[in-house]
Design a protein around this motif. Structure first.
Motif, PDB file in Angstrom:
ATOM      1  N   THR A  36       6.835   8.787 -12.141  1.00 16.99           N
ATOM      2  CA  THR A  36       7.721   8.480 -11.298  1.00 16.99           C
ATOM      3  C   THR A  36       9.076   9.548 -10.818  1.00 16.99           C
ATOM      4  O   THR A  36      10.013  10.446 -11.140  1.00 16.99           O
ATOM      5  N   VAL A  37       8.737  10.194  -9.910  1.00 20.32           N
ATOM      6  CA  VAL A  37       9.241  11.249  -9.088  1.00 20.32           C
ATOM      7  C   VAL A  37       9.844  10.283  -8.238  1.00 20.32           C
ATOM      8  O   VAL A  37       9.726   9.843  -7.101  1.00 20.32           O
ATOM      9  N   TYR A  38      11.892  10.428  -7.886  1.00 18.94           N
ATOM     10  CA  TYR A  38      12.381   9.489  -6.438  1.00 18.94           C
ATOM     11  C   TYR A  38      13.462  10.558  -5.770  1.00 18.94           C
ATOM     12  O   TYR A  38      14.512  11.031  -6.833  1.00 18.94           O
ATOM     13  N   THR A  39      13.441  10.176  -5.378  1.00 18.71           N
ATOM     14  CA  THR A  39      14.529  10.020  -4.555  1.00 18.71           C
ATOM     15  C   THR A  39      15.980   9.145  -4.869  1.00 18.71           C
ATOM     16  O   THR A  39      15.489   8.559  -5.509  1.00 18.71           O
ATOM     17  N   THR A  40      17.164   8.999  -4.429  1.00 14.94           N
ATOM     18  CA  THR A  40      18.435   8.953  -4.307  1.00 14.94           C
ATOM     19  C   THR A  40      17.902   7.913  -3.556  1.00 14.94           C
ATOM     20  O   THR A  40      17.559   8.064  -2.189  1.00 14.94           O
ATOM     21  N   GLY A  41      18.065   6.401  -4.327  1.00 13.30           N
ATOM     22  CA  GLY A  41      17.847   5.451  -3.192  1.00 13.30           C
ATOM     23  C   GLY A  41      16.751   5.213  -3.271  1.00 13.30           C
ATOM     24  O   GLY A  41      16.352   3.671  -3.258  1.00 13.30           O
ATOM     25  N   GLY A  42      16.224   5.493  -3.085  1.00 12.62           N
ATOM     26  CA  GLY A  42      14.338   5.196  -4.243  1.00 12.62           C
ATOM     27  C   GLY A  42      13.645   5.195  -2.444  1.00 12.62           C
ATOM     28  O   GLY A  42      12.836   4.372  -2.470  1.00 12.62           O
ATOM     29  N   ASP A  43      14.366   5.457  -1.885  1.00 16.23           N
ATOM     30  CA  ASP A  43      13.311   5.973   0.126  1.00 16.23           C
ATOM     31  C   ASP A  43      12.250   6.398  -0.468  1.00 16.23           C
ATOM     32  O   ASP A  43      10.949   5.696  -0.054  1.00 16.23           O
ATOM     33  N   TYR A  75       2.282   8.130  -3.316  1.00 13.10           N
ATOM     34  CA  TYR A  75       3.404   8.178  -2.673  1.00 13.10           C
ATOM     35  C   TYR A  75       3.664   7.560  -1.993  1.00 13.10           C
ATOM     36  O   TYR A  75       3.334   6.759  -0.806  1.00 13.10           O
ATOM     37  N   PHE A  76       4.945   6.791  -1.674  1.00 14.17           N
ATOM     38  CA  PHE A  76       5.409   5.707  -1.404  1.00 14.17           C
ATOM     39  C   PHE A  76       6.491   5.913  -0.631  1.00 14.17           C
ATOM     40  O   PHE A  76       7.423   7.023  -0.583  1.00 14.17           O
ATOM     41  N   ALA A  77       6.703   5.732   1.096  1.00 14.74           N
ATOM     42  CA  ALA A  77       8.077   5.614   1.792  1.00 14.74           C
ATOM     43  C   ALA A  77       8.561   4.928   2.807  1.00 14.74           C
ATOM     44  O   ALA A  77       7.865   3.970   2.202  1.00 14.74           O
ATOM     45  N   VAL A  78       9.854   4.767   2.838  1.00 18.65           N
ATOM     46  CA  VAL A  78      10.524   3.570   3.043  1.00 18.65           C
ATOM     47  C   VAL A  78       9.358   3.351   4.856  1.00 18.65           C
ATOM     48  O   VAL A  78       9.362   2.360   5.377  1.00 18.65           O
ATOM     49  N   MET A 117       0.552  -1.504  -0.196  1.00 19.13           N
ATOM     50  CA  MET A 117       0.371   0.270   0.571  1.00 19.13           C
ATOM     51  C   MET A 117       1.058   1.400  -0.221  1.00 19.13           C
ATOM     52  O   MET A 117       1.753   1.755   0.631  1.00 19.13           O
ATOM     53  N   PRO A 118      -0.061   2.406  -0.039  1.00 19.78           N
ATOM     54  CA  PRO A 118       0.724   3.385  -0.515  1.00 19.78           C
ATOM     55  C   PRO A 118       0.855   3.659   0.958  1.00 19.78           C
ATOM     56  O   PRO A 118       0.741   4.222   1.003  1.00 19.78           O
ATOM     57  N   TYR A 119       2.298   5.274   1.188  1.00 19.70           N
ATOM     58  CA  TYR A 119       1.764   6.080   2.486  1.00 19.70           C
ATOM     59  C   TYR A 119       1.033   6.691   2.338  1.00 19.70           C
ATOM     60  O   TYR A 119       0.395   7.009   3.568  1.00 19.70           O
ATOM     61  N   PHE A 157       9.305   7.857  -3.054  1.00 14.06           N
ATOM     62  CA  PHE A 157       8.859   8.259  -4.765  1.00 14.06           C
ATOM     63  C   PHE A 157       7.642   8.516  -4.615  1.00 14.06           C
ATOM     64  O   PHE A 157       6.662   8.032  -3.855  1.00 14.06           O
ATOM     65  N   VAL A 158       7.410   9.073  -5.566  1.00 13.96           N
ATOM     66  CA  VAL A 158       5.677   9.336  -6.252  1.00 13.96           C
ATOM     67  C   VAL A 158       5.007   9.011  -7.029  1.00 13.96           C
ATOM     68  O   VAL A 158       6.431   9.156  -8.507  1.00 13.96           O
ATOM     69  N   ASP A 159       4.362   7.587  -7.324  1.00 17.33           N
ATOM     70  CA  ASP A 159       4.014   7.855  -9.148  1.00 17.33           C
ATOM     71  C   ASP A 159       2.460   8.223  -8.844  1.00 17.33           C
ATOM     72  O   ASP A 159       1.800   8.583  -8.370  1.00 17.33           O
TER      73      ASP A 159
END
Length: 117
Positions: A74-81, A97-100, A29-31, A83-85
């Motif tokens: 997809t917008v993402y940060t370094t390492g993919g911790d 929005y996905f977060a670790v 599930m997305p954050y 990201f947003v689809d």
């Protein structure tokens, strides 16, 4: 020249790791799921710009944008911790929005992307 080749190979390896991490996250599930009346490109560009703000994110500032299927991004940060689809949804966009983890950095990234909706 040698340093350039090594740098390019390192970037390719890191991108592969981030992509794998992101694909794994998408199975859950997305954050947070959000919606916008704006087009996916406009939303994705805004999020990318916001996530690159060093005043907010310091050395972790980074935002990269890649196209995905159906005209989304997809917008993402370094390492993919983080990201947003961003996908098309009617005349607007759907934003997943996905977060670790549920941390302060995750909430800061969420706040930055919410300003783009």
């Amino acid at each position: 020249m040698r340093k350039l080749v090594i740098g390019a190979l390192a970037l390719a390896v890191l991108s592969g790791c981030a992509g794998s991490k992101m694909n794994d996250a998408r199975t859950g599930m997305p954050y947070k799921t959000l919606a916008s009346d704006k087009t996916p490109l406009v939303v994705a560009q805004c999020i990318q710009f916001g996530w690159q703000d060093e005043a907010v994110f310091g050395v972790d500032a980074g935002g990269f944008k890649e196209p995905i299927e159906a005209g989304g991004f997809t917008v993402y940060t370094t390492g993919g911790d983080y990201f947003v689809d961003v996908r098309s949804a009617g005349a607007g966009s759907s934003v997943n929005y996905f977060a670790v983890a549920d941390t302060m950095p995750a909430k800061r990234r969420l706040a930055a992307l919410a300003t783009c909706l």
